[in-house]
Scaffold this motif. Structure first.
Motif, PDB file in Angstrom:
ATOM      1  N   GLU A  36       0.820  -1.219   0.000  1.00 25.02           N
ATOM      2  CA  GLU A  36       0.000   0.000   0.000  1.00 25.02           C
ATOM      3  C   GLU A  36       0.856   1.272   0.000  1.00 25.02           C
ATOM      4  N   VAL A  37       2.204   1.102   0.027  1.00 21.45           N
ATOM      5  CA  VAL A  37       3.088   2.278   0.094  1.00 21.45           C
ATOM      6  C   VAL A  37       2.925   3.167  -1.144  1.00 21.45           C
ATOM      7  N   GLU A  38       2.883   2.557  -2.327  1.00 20.18           N
ATOM      8  CA  GLU A  38       2.805   3.349  -3.566  1.00 20.18           C
ATOM      9  C   GLU A  38       1.507   4.153  -3.619  1.00 20.18           C
ATOM     10  N   GLN A  39       0.420   3.529  -3.221  1.00 23.04           N
ATOM     11  CA  GLN A  39      -0.863   4.239  -3.200  1.00 23.04           C
ATOM     12  C   GLN A  39      -0.816   5.418  -2.235  1.00 23.04           C
ATOM     13  N   TYR A  40      -0.181   5.212  -1.080  1.00 23.75           N
ATOM     14  CA  TYR A  40      -0.057   6.292  -0.100  1.00 23.75           C
ATOM     15  C   TYR A  40       0.804   7.436  -0.649  1.00 23.75           C
ATOM     16  N   MET A  41       1.894   7.052  -1.365  1.00 22.74           N
ATOM     17  CA  MET A  41       2.776   8.087  -1.940  1.00 22.74           C
ATOM     18  C   MET A  41       2.026   8.930  -2.979  1.00 22.74           C
ATOM     19  N   GLN A  42       1.211   8.269  -3.807  1.00 24.86           N
ATOM     20  CA  GLN A  42       0.434   9.012  -4.805  1.00 24.86           C
ATOM     21  C   GLN A  42      -0.524   9.981  -4.121  1.00 24.86           C
ATOM     22  N   LYS A  43      -1.095   9.535  -2.983  1.00 26.32           N
ATOM     23  CA  LYS A  43      -2.005  10.414  -2.243  1.00 26.32           C
ATOM     24  C   LYS A  43      -1.265  11.636  -1.700  1.00 26.32           C
TER      25      LYS A  43
END
Length: 316
Positions: free
Chosen positions: A181-188
């Motif tokens: 879920e790190v990439e999704q959080y970074m995009q956010k």
């Protein structure tokens, strides 16, 4: 380079109230009057010679069609497109000096037209046997240098645009977020920091619009552990002030077109009332050589005009 061609043409056609562009010296006053009328009324060299000299220097060649009346002599001249004209030599084995000119006529005249030597005035800057029987442009030595200079200037501009801005590195603390879920959080995080949400009042749709501070210029790096979220600044390009290579090629270009650098690089110019040919002896000799080219064809035009009017032998 366009400025240098203007300088060449201006120096070739320098005139004043005291000294005209072309001075006619002749013992026979009648012939002198006829030639002056031809040059200044029919050919109108006060206005036309600048363009003829500029095109001759630019391409090395220039073709003028002479419209000749059997009683009045030359009544007007018509410039011919350079790319459509050919000089034909060596077609008559009994006369090596026999010359003709062929004009393809472009799309309007598929068959083309052949002119005799006395119908065409061919201004040509001789001196390089590579292009014989045609002339050589005064810009020929500068062509390769110009290409290098343009490429180097473009590279310099690209470096300044791409490398100059300062970039920022965002170290984002992702804490105990699962790895998937790190990439999704970074995009956010990137969306919150770098984009604006715009609601379209007509459709009700939500669009993400970029801020002027582009996302592509910055780096977002997730990290775990004891380090908290922080922002670092990367320096921009440090070599933007180093243009010695561009100056080197620019100086080579000035050497190739033979015009003193101080004259074209206006920041270094010292204004005075002397012409450029008076300041630089090498440039003055180049101008004299080009003036001889122009005068030789003007002389040919004058001889053809006098011959048509009935003058022969000594008068010519």
């Amino acid at each position: 380079i366009a400025s240098s061609l203007d300088v060449y043409a201006d120096e070739i056609t320098t005139s004043s109230e005291i000294s005209p562009i072309v001075r006619v010296d002749c013992q026979n006053q009648e012939i002198k009057h006829i030639i002056n009328v031809l040059l200044y009324s029919v050919l109108n060299i006060d206005f036309n010679l600048f363009g003829w000299a500029r095109s001759t220097g630019k391409y090395g060649d220039y073709f003028l069609y002479l419209d000749i009346d059997e009683e009045l002599g030359i009544t007007k001249v018509v410039p011919l497109p350079l790319r459509e004209c050919e000089r034909v030599e060596g077609t008559d084995p009994t006369n090596p000096n026999y010359i003709q000119y062929f004009w393809s006529g472009g799309q309007n005249s598929p068959s083309g037209v052949t002119f005799e030597n006395w119908q065409i005035a061919h201004f040509r800057v001789l001196g390089n046997e590579m292009y014989t029987p045609y002339g050589t442009s005064v810009l020929e030595p500068a062509r390769r240098i110009w290409r290098q200079l343009v490429l180097l200037e473009d590279a310099m501009m690209a470096y300044r645009i791409v490398r100059s801005p300062e970039r920022r590195v965002f170290y984002v603390d992702v804490g105990s977020i699962p790895p998937n879920e790190v990439e999704q959080y970074m995009q956010k995080v990137m969306t919150q920091m770098k984009r604006n949400q715009i609601v379209d009042s007509d459709t009700g749709r939500v669009d993400l619009r970029y801020n002027p501070m582009s996302v592509e210029e910055d780096y977002f790096i997730p990290q775990r552990g004891n380090q908290s979220t922080r922002v670092e600044t990367l320096p921009g390009g440090t070599d933007t002030g180093d243009i010695d290579d561009v100056k080197y090629l620019r100086d080579k270009l000035f050497s190739a077109i033979k015009i003193p650098k101080a004259y074209l690089a206006q920041s270094d110019a010292q204004e005075d009332k002397t012409t450029l040919a008076q300041k630089d002896i090498r440039f003055a000799r180049t101008i004299q050589r080009l003036q001889r080219v122009v005068l030789a064809e003007l002389q040919k035009i004058c001889v053809i005009h006098l011959f048509t009017l009935g003058y022969r032998n000594e008068d010519l």
